[in-house]
Scaffold this motif. Sequence first.
Motif, PDB file in Angstrom:
ATOM      1  N   ASP A  68       4.141  17.005   0.694  1.00  0.00           N
ATOM      2  CA  ASP A  68       5.186  16.334   1.050  1.00  0.00           C
ATOM      3  C   ASP A  68       6.390  17.259   0.328  1.00  0.00           C
ATOM      4  O   ASP A  68       6.513  17.247  -0.983  1.00  0.00           O
ATOM      5  CB  ASP A  68       5.238  14.960   0.229  1.00  0.00           C
ATOM      6  CG  ASP A  68       6.472  14.186   0.257  1.00  0.00           C
ATOM      7  OD1 ASP A  68       7.625  14.828   0.675  1.00  0.00           O
ATOM      8  OD2 ASP A  68       6.613  13.054  -0.296  1.00  0.00           O
ATOM      9  N   TYR A  71       4.309  11.311  -1.484  1.00  0.00           N
ATOM     10  CA  TYR A  71       3.385  11.912  -2.382  1.00  0.00           C
ATOM     11  C   TYR A  71       3.516  13.132  -3.007  1.00  0.00           C
ATOM     12  O   TYR A  71       4.386  14.079  -2.507  1.00  0.00           O
ATOM     13  CB  TYR A  71       1.771  11.753  -1.787  1.00  0.00           C
ATOM     14  CG  TYR A  71       1.868  12.499  -0.358  1.00  0.00           C
ATOM     15  CD1 TYR A  71       1.559  13.809  -0.423  1.00  0.00           C
ATOM     16  CD2 TYR A  71       1.883  11.822   0.919  1.00  0.00           C
ATOM     17  CE1 TYR A  71       1.425  14.463   0.736  1.00  0.00           C
ATOM     18  CE2 TYR A  71       1.921  12.291   2.109  1.00  0.00           C
ATOM     19  CZ  TYR A  71       1.425  13.840   2.045  1.00  0.00           C
ATOM     20  OH  TYR A  71       1.388  14.322   3.005  1.00  0.00           O
ATOM     21  N   TYR A 126      -0.590   6.924  -0.696  1.00  0.00           N
ATOM     22  CA  TYR A 126       0.858   7.366  -1.032  1.00  0.00           C
ATOM     23  C   TYR A 126       1.146   6.849  -2.319  1.00  0.00           C
ATOM     24  O   TYR A 126       0.616   6.041  -2.991  1.00  0.00           O
ATOM     25  CB  TYR A 126       1.612   6.847   0.121  1.00  0.00           C
ATOM     26  CG  TYR A 126       1.800   5.360   0.107  1.00  0.00           C
ATOM     27  CD1 TYR A 126       2.660   4.494  -0.806  1.00  0.00           C
ATOM     28  CD2 TYR A 126       1.158   4.754   0.893  1.00  0.00           C
ATOM     29  CE1 TYR A 126       2.637   3.206  -0.562  1.00  0.00           C
ATOM     30  CE2 TYR A 126       0.975   3.208   1.024  1.00  0.00           C
ATOM     31  CZ  TYR A 126       1.890   2.735   0.481  1.00  0.00           C
ATOM     32  OH  TYR A 126       2.016   1.105   0.415  1.00  0.00           O
ATOM     33  N   PRO A 178       5.170   8.265   4.301  1.00  0.00           N
ATOM     34  CA  PRO A 178       4.319   8.029   3.026  1.00  0.00           C
ATOM     35  C   PRO A 178       4.948   9.196   2.033  1.00  0.00           C
ATOM     36  O   PRO A 178       5.285  10.349   2.667  1.00  0.00           O
ATOM     37  CB  PRO A 178       2.970   8.046   3.653  1.00  0.00           C
ATOM     38  CG  PRO A 178       2.994   7.672   4.974  1.00  0.00           C
ATOM     39  CD  PRO A 178       4.316   8.315   5.534  1.00  0.00           C
TER      40      PRO A 178
END
Length: 144
Positions: A110, A97, A74, A95
């Motif tokens: 993401d 990213y 991440y 996480p």
Amino acid sequence: MNATIERFGYPGTLIHEWSHWVALIRLAQPTLGSLVLAAKSDAMAFGDLPPAAHVELTVITKSLEAALARVVSYDKLNYLMLMMVDPHVHFHVIPRYDGERTLGNLILSDEGWPGVPLLGQATQLTDAEAATLVMVMKAALEEQ
């Protein structure tokens, strides 16, 4: 275990248990490796947890961050304490990213990067994907 922990799929989603907390994979994954870190207490306010639960968070966050770095690589990690639907003390560990991350046949972007995580656009894991993520996260935590 309290009702919030059970709602997040315990015991099938369990990756690790400490004295005061459990880490569970989040079956609805806004990003790959999303977890729930839940207090085992019946407390519904962070300040109502026993002092030892707060102390234990230091060890837990270091362990989870190292494991997620290995599994997801991440860029940032968000800890969200929302407790609007599920009232017992818990964090959503998300996480963050840029780009995609892959685990087996599961590929997740993401979608909120670099803004807030888009929890409403989460991918629901299949039973097989959930079992794989549990296994991978358990192994990553054991490597420490």
